[in-house]
Write a protein that holds these residues in place. Structure first.
Motif, short mmCIF file in Angstrom:
data_model
loop_
_atom_site.label_atom_id
_atom_site.label_comp_id
_atom_site.label_asym_id
_atom_site.label_seq_id
_atom_site.Cartn_x
_atom_site.Cartn_y
_atom_site.Cartn_z
N ALA A 1 11.46 4.17 7.85
CA ALA A 1 10.77 3.24 6.95
C ALA A 1 9.28 3.18 7.29
N PHE A 2 8.96 3.12 8.58
CA PHE A 2 7.55 3.09 8.99
C PHE A 2 6.85 4.37 8.59
N SER B 1 0.41 4.29 3.08
CA SER B 1 -0.23 3.25 2.27
C SER B 1 -1.28 2.47 3.04
N LEU B 2 -1.40 2.69 4.34
CA LEU B 2 -2.40 1.98 5.15
C LEU B 2 -3.80 2.40 4.74
N PRO C 1 -10.91 12.88 -0.53
CA PRO C 1 -9.74 12.17 -1.03
C PRO C 1 -8.50 13.06 -0.96
N GLY C 2 -7.39 12.48 -0.53
CA GLY C 2 -6.16 13.25 -0.40
C GLY C 2 -4.97 12.45 -0.87
N ASN C 3 -3.85 13.10 -0.93
CA ASN C 3 -2.60 12.45 -1.30
C ASN C 3 -1.82 12.20 -0.02
N GLY C 4 -2.02 11.01 0.57
CA GLY C 4 -1.42 10.73 1.87
C GLY C 4 0.09 10.78 1.87
#
Length: 309
Positions: free
Chosen positions: A158-159, A165-166, A176-179
């Motif tokens: 879950a973490f 999203s942090l 910019p990236g897609n984390g």
């Protein structure tokens, strides 16, 4: 204190001494002649498939490094990725300090901030996913701890999938990236690496030992996680001690377990490091600016974090 050259050398030689001391003790315990007798029993077919699994493992690791550089850096040349990748294996083994592998980014000319972040993310994924697999393996090997270990695996998962999203990542990225996609992709790569390593242990033991897939997977996860132990070099000594304890529970002799583990370590770490030494020698002129570049990268990162508050 250990950031000084003297402190780093002391740490490196301490780690090496512990690793070699453990290795020497283990080899004496399992009888060296019995251990060496394991290698002639490996058939040509087994050796071939072991090499193929090694090539697959290293290829997936390269894919992960290439993905991270592309995701986080804006200034690199594709032809520099392979030399920096193999150099990392060598730096991991031959240079003092627990973070010596970061030196591989200096074989990637150009701006370094994004490459530093790519390396940091690589280390994060390595550490976190190995820890996750370690806890899952404990649930398989020690059934009485299955419930707490299973709950901890769920918390870690879950973490892991919440972490992208942090806002922290936005503060330090170069572009910019897609984390979330990066986290999912690296979980996929790590799973493939783990399966390749598990396949190596299965191949090397399948004759003459009867093997149970779940136990091989769990044991492999523990051995793979041995590099998390901070007082040895790449888990050397700890990994062989674990092998000499865990594989006999499955009917495999301790001598064969240690011999097989050393051989797989040779294939996965030593051979790529030899290739890395070649690239380091060819591109050594890129390494002369390491100290000032590290200072500048750290200063820029601190300034960026401070300005984003």
């Amino acid at each position: 204190m250990l950031k000084t050259p003297l402190g780093q050398r002391w740490l490196y030689w301490s780690q090496l001494s512990i690793s070699l001391g453990l290795m020497g003790w283990i080899v004496v315990q399992v009888n060296p002649s019995t251990m060496l007798a394991f290698y002639p029993r490996l058939s040509p077919a087994t050796l071939f498939f072991l090499v193929m699994a090694t090539v697959a493992n290293i290829t997936v690791q390269f894919w992960r490094w290439r993905w991270l550089i592309r995701e986080y850096s804006t200034d690199f040349r594709p032809q520099d990725l392979l030399p920096s990748f193999f150099a990392g294996f060598a730096f991991r083994l031959i240079l003092p300090g627990g973070h010596a592998e970061i030196t591989k980014i200096f074989l990637l000319p150009g701006r370094k901030r994004g490459k530093v972040l790519a390396f940091g993310m690589e280390r994060f994924f390595q550490t976190f996913i190995k820890l996750l697999f370690l806890v899952a393996a404990l649930a398989v090997l020690f059934p009485r701890y299955r419930l707490p270990a299973g709950l901890l695996v769920m918390v870690l998962l879950a973490f892991y999938f919440w972490a992208p999203s942090l806002s922290f990542w936005k503060k330090i990225e170069e572009k910019p990236g897609n984390g979330r996609r990066t986290f999912v992709q690296n979980f996929y790569y790590s799973g493939l690496m783990f399966l390749c390593l598990s396949a190596q242990y299965y191949l090397i033991f399948r004759n003459p030992y009867p093997l149970k897939g779940s136990l091989i997977l769990a044991t492999t996860a523990l051995l793979w996680s041995s590099g998390l132990v901070p007082f040895t070099i790449s888990g050397m000594g700890i990994r062989e001690w674990l092998a000499s304890y865990l594989f006999p529970l499955q009917g495999i002799t301790a001598a064969d377990a240690v011999a097989a583990t050393l051989f797989i370590f040779f294939l996965n770490s030593i051979l790529p490091a030899v290739i890395g030494v070649y690239y380091i020698h060819r591109r050594r002129h890129h390494l002369k600016d390491i100290p000032p570049t590290i200072r500048d990268s750290v200063r820029q990162l601190k300034d960026r974090l401070r300005s984003s508050r």
